[in-house]
Design a protein around this motif. Structure first.
Motif, PDB file in Angstrom:
ATOM      1  N   LEU A   1     -25.397  -0.727 -13.772  1.00 52.81           N
ATOM      2  CA  LEU A   1     -24.630  -0.511 -14.996  1.00 52.81           C
ATOM      3  C   LEU A   1     -23.875   0.815 -14.945  1.00 52.81           C
ATOM      4  CD1 LEU A   1     -23.842  -1.351 -17.847  1.00 52.81           C
ATOM      5  CD2 LEU A   1     -25.950  -0.257 -18.679  1.00 52.81           C
ATOM      6  N   GLY A   2     -24.529   1.865 -14.432  1.00 54.91           N
ATOM      7  CA  GLY A   2     -23.863   3.171 -14.351  1.00 54.91           C
ATOM      8  C   GLY A   2     -22.608   3.118 -13.499  1.00 54.91           C
ATOM      9  N   LEU A   3     -22.660   2.329 -12.419  1.00 56.33           N
ATOM     10  CA  LEU A   3     -21.506   2.212 -11.540  1.00 56.33           C
ATOM     11  C   LEU A   3     -20.395   1.392 -12.197  1.00 56.33           C
ATOM     12  CD1 LEU A   3     -20.563   3.149  -8.819  1.00 56.33           C
ATOM     13  CD2 LEU A   3     -21.541   1.110  -7.791  1.00 56.33           C
ATOM     14  N   VAL A   4     -20.774   0.381 -12.987  1.00 56.16           N
ATOM     15  CA  VAL A   4     -19.778  -0.403 -13.724  1.00 56.16           C
ATOM     16  C   VAL A   4     -19.021   0.495 -14.701  1.00 56.16           C
ATOM     17  CG1 VAL A   4     -19.450  -2.260 -15.403  1.00 56.16           C
ATOM     18  CG2 VAL A   4     -21.035  -2.575 -13.500  1.00 56.16           C
ATOM     19  N   VAL A   5     -19.762   1.347 -15.413  1.00 60.48           N
ATOM     20  CA  VAL A   5     -19.130   2.281 -16.350  1.00 60.48           C
ATOM     21  C   VAL A   5     -18.204   3.240 -15.604  1.00 60.48           C
ATOM     22  CG1 VAL A   5     -19.562   4.169 -17.977  1.00 60.48           C
ATOM     23  CG2 VAL A   5     -21.031   2.131 -17.997  1.00 60.48           C
ATOM     24  N   ALA A   6     -18.681   3.762 -14.454  1.00 60.28           N
ATOM     25  CA  ALA A   6     -17.868   4.693 -13.662  1.00 60.28           C
ATOM     26  C   ALA A   6     -16.583   4.030 -13.188  1.00 60.28           C
ATOM     27  CB  ALA A   6     -18.678   5.201 -12.478  1.00 60.28           C
ATOM     28  N   LEU A   7     -16.686   2.796 -12.712  1.00 54.64           N
ATOM     29  CA  LEU A   7     -15.507   2.073 -12.244  1.00 54.64           C
ATOM     30  C   LEU A   7     -14.528   1.817 -13.388  1.00 54.64           C
ATOM     31  CD1 LEU A   7     -17.146  -0.562  -9.859  1.00 54.64           C
ATOM     32  CD2 LEU A   7     -15.902   1.488  -9.215  1.00 54.64           C
ATOM     33  N   ALA A   8     -15.042   1.449 -14.550  1.00 52.28           N
ATOM     34  CA  ALA A   8     -14.171   1.177 -15.705  1.00 52.28           C
ATOM     35  C   ALA A   8     -13.423   2.437 -16.128  1.00 52.28           C
ATOM     36  CB  ALA A   8     -15.007   0.631 -16.868  1.00 52.28           C
ATOM     37  N   VAL A   9     -14.121   3.567 -16.144  1.00 49.27           N
ATOM     38  CA  VAL A   9     -13.488   4.826 -16.557  1.00 49.27           C
ATOM     39  C   VAL A   9     -12.419   5.249 -15.558  1.00 49.27           C
ATOM     40  CG1 VAL A   9     -13.893   7.292 -16.941  1.00 49.27           C
ATOM     41  CG2 VAL A   9     -15.494   5.615 -17.864  1.00 49.27           C
ATOM     42  N   SER A  10     -12.760   5.202 -14.254  1.00 53.51           N
ATOM     43  CA  SER A  10     -11.811   5.652 -13.231  1.00 53.51           C
ATOM     44  C   SER A  10     -10.595   4.734 -13.158  1.00 53.51           C
ATOM     45  CB  SER A  10     -12.494   5.744 -11.865  1.00 53.51           C
ATOM     46  OG  SER A  10     -13.029   4.495 -11.491  1.00 53.51           O
ATOM     47  N   LEU A  11     -10.807   3.420 -13.234  1.00 55.23           N
ATOM     48  CA  LEU A  11      -9.687   2.477 -13.181  1.00 55.23           C
ATOM     49  C   LEU A  11      -8.797   2.610 -14.415  1.00 55.23           C
ATOM     50  CD1 LEU A  11     -11.479  -0.686 -11.733  1.00 55.23           C
ATOM     51  CD2 LEU A  11      -9.833   0.801 -10.568  1.00 55.23           C
ATOM     52  N   SER A  12      -9.384   2.923 -15.572  1.00 58.80           N
ATOM     53  CA  SER A  12      -8.582   3.153 -16.773  1.00 58.80           C
ATOM     54  C   SER A  12      -7.688   4.376 -16.597  1.00 58.80           C
ATOM     55  CB  SER A  12      -9.497   3.347 -17.992  1.00 58.80           C
ATOM     56  OG  SER A  12     -10.283   2.198 -18.226  1.00 58.80           O
ATOM     57  N   GLY A  13      -8.255   5.432 -16.007  1.00 57.63           N
ATOM     58  CA  GLY A  13      -7.462   6.631 -15.753  1.00 57.63           C
ATOM     59  C   GLY A  13      -6.329   6.361 -14.780  1.00 57.63           C
ATOM     60  N   MET A  14      -6.617   5.613 -13.722  1.00 60.70           N
ATOM     61  CA  MET A  14      -5.575   5.282 -12.743  1.00 60.70           C
ATOM     62  C   MET A  14      -4.469   4.436 -13.386  1.00 60.70           C
ATOM     63  SD  MET A  14      -8.161   4.406  -9.593  1.00 60.70           S
ATOM     64  CE  MET A  14      -6.916   3.608  -8.573  1.00 60.70           C
ATOM     65  N   ALA A  15      -4.856   3.504 -14.268  1.00 55.62           N
ATOM     66  CA  ALA A  15      -3.859   2.672 -14.944  1.00 55.62           C
ATOM     67  C   ALA A  15      -2.964   3.517 -15.838  1.00 55.62           C
ATOM     68  CB  ALA A  15      -4.566   1.595 -15.769  1.00 55.62           C
ATOM     69  N   LEU A  16      -3.548   4.492 -16.518  1.00 54.64           N
ATOM     70  CA  LEU A  16      -2.756   5.393 -17.355  1.00 54.64           C
ATOM     71  C   LEU A  16      -1.770   6.200 -16.522  1.00 54.64           C
ATOM     72  CD1 LEU A  16      -5.209   6.900 -20.001  1.00 54.64           C
ATOM     73  CD2 LEU A  16      -3.156   5.545 -20.437  1.00 54.64           C
ATOM     74  N   LEU A  17      -2.217   6.697 -15.379  1.00 56.46           N
ATOM     75  CA  LEU A  17      -1.345   7.491 -14.514  1.00 56.46           C
ATOM     76  C   LEU A  17      -0.170   6.663 -13.997  1.00 56.46           C
ATOM     77  CD1 LEU A  17      -3.950   9.549 -12.477  1.00 56.46           C
ATOM     78  CD2 LEU A  17      -2.154  10.497 -13.907  1.00 56.46           C
ATOM     79  N   ILE A  18      -0.453   5.465 -13.517  1.00 62.17           N
ATOM     80  CA  ILE A  18       0.618   4.616 -12.994  1.00 62.17           C
ATOM     81  C   ILE A  18       1.537   4.154 -14.122  1.00 62.17           C
ATOM     82  CG2 ILE A  18       1.122   2.426 -11.852  1.00 62.17           C
ATOM     83  CD1 ILE A  18      -1.450   2.771 -10.269  1.00 62.17           C
ATOM     84  N   GLY A  19       0.959   3.789 -15.265  1.00 60.73           N
ATOM     85  CA  GLY A  19       1.764   3.360 -16.403  1.00 60.73           C
ATOM     86  C   GLY A  19       2.664   4.457 -16.915  1.00 60.73           C
ATOM     87  N   ASP A  20       2.161   5.701 -16.888  1.00 58.78           N
ATOM     88  CA  ASP A  20       2.972   6.837 -17.320  1.00 58.78           C
ATOM     89  C   ASP A  20       4.203   6.976 -16.431  1.00 58.78           C
ATOM     90  OD1 ASP A  20       3.361   9.334 -18.866  1.00 58.78           O
ATOM     91  OD2 ASP A  20       3.078  10.263 -16.913  1.00 58.78           O
ATOM     92  N   GLY A  21       4.029   6.784 -15.132  1.00 60.28           N
ATOM     93  CA  GLY A  21       5.164   6.864 -14.211  1.00 60.28           C
ATOM     94  C   GLY A  21       6.166   5.750 -14.463  1.00 60.28           C
TER      95      GLY A  21
END
Length: 310
Positions: free
Chosen positions: A137-157
């Motif tokens: 579960l901890g890794l699922v949360v970590a993946l969700a947080v990191s992928l959300s951040g990456m999506a924000l970065l790419i979407g911002d561009g």
């Protein structure tokens, strides 16, 4: 870039501070890499080739020194399967360096460096897809947080850029993300090899394969194969010696004397320092959405490393 292996041990009270300083110094040295790539006289792949070809003698020297120091201990021979795995690791390392250097010239240093550090995310995903490793579960949360951040970065561009620059920045972001996948496979191959071989042997073998692959890729890329000025030679020498040998060496040394959880400090310092240098030298300021996305990605990647280490 991260070290090839982590051999963590609890530090003594007296040895904790020097090891932590070594980790920070190594991360700062590696943070110079994207800056040097940006100012190099050579094309991105040719720069990656020199980065490795300059570092390679140091790796071979380390291997020979280690073998001489332990000459009374029989070292495990490199089997055909191990050699093939080292070649695979070298090809993945070559792909990681070549594509990362290319992405640095197409998108911001901050995003290229941050996406390149997402290897722990891909290690977890590939472990689940290829080997059916259980994701906690901890890794699922970590993946969700990191992928959300990456999506924000790419979407911002995508939303803030315009025209041809928008297309190039988006492609640069995608290439930078792909480098993390290459490095994840490299780490998984190295983990297998570490069961029977030392870090110096693995680094020497995989780096030799990567150097050959980068030489071919640089020739296909075109452009000059030799720096034209003393400045150009200084850049590639600094990239090979300061960033690749000293930076990686300091981090590898530090992680042998620190708990695995301290490795997150090196992860945090490198992209932040690279982003700060790019802001000072190239005027690459980050907007609010980029700061939010970068923070989420860093938090998620750090959590993924800590959970995976346990």
């Amino acid at each position: 870039m991260t070290s090839t292996s982590i051999t963590a041990a609890m530090p003594t009270r007296a040895g904790a501070n020097p090891a932590l300083l070594s980790l920070l110094a190594g991360a700062l040295a590696i943070a110079l890499a994207p800056i040097l790539v940006r100012v190099s006289e050579l094309e991105p792949v040719a720069t990656a080739f020199y980065r490795l070809v300059i570092a390679l003698p140091f790796f071979w020297l380390g291997m020979f020194t280690e073998r001489r120091a332990h000459r009374m201990t029989a070292s495990a021979p490199v089997s055909t399967a191990d050699a093939a795995l080292m070649v695979l690791a070298g090809l993945m390392l070559a792909g990681d360096l070549a594509l990362w250097h290319l992405s640095i010239t197409m998108t911001s240093v901050a995003k290229a460096t941050l996406f390149n550090n997402c290897a722990p995310v891909f290690v977890a995903l590939l472990g689940w897809l290829l080997f059916r490793e259980r994701i906690r579960l901890g890794l699922v949360v970590a993946l969700a947080v990191s992928l959300s951040g990456m999506a924000l970065l790419i979407g911002d561009g995508l939303f803030l850029a315009a025209g041809a620059h928008q297309d190039e920045q988006w492609r640069g972001d995608a290439i930078a993300v792909s480098t993390a996948a290459f490095y994840a496979v490299y780490l998984m191959a190295v983990k297998r090899l570490r069961a029977t071989h030392s870090t110096s042997v693995i680094m020497a073998g995989s780096s030799a394969a990567a150097t050959l692959a980068l030489a071919v890729a640089a020739w296909i890329e075109g452009g000059p194969m030799l720096p034209a000025t003393a400045w150009g030679w200084g850049v590639v020498l600094a990239l090979g010696v300061v960033c690749h040998v000293i930076g990686q060496g300091l981090i590898t040394h530090a992680l042998a004397h620190l708990p695995v959880t301290f490795s997150s400090i090196g992860l945090l310092v490198q992209p932040v320092a690279a982003a700060a240098l790019a802001w000072i030298l190239f005027g690459e300021a980050l907007g609010p959405l980029q700061w939010l996305g970068g923070t989420l990605a860093l938090v998620g990647i750090t959590l993924a490393r800590r959970v995976s280490s346990r």
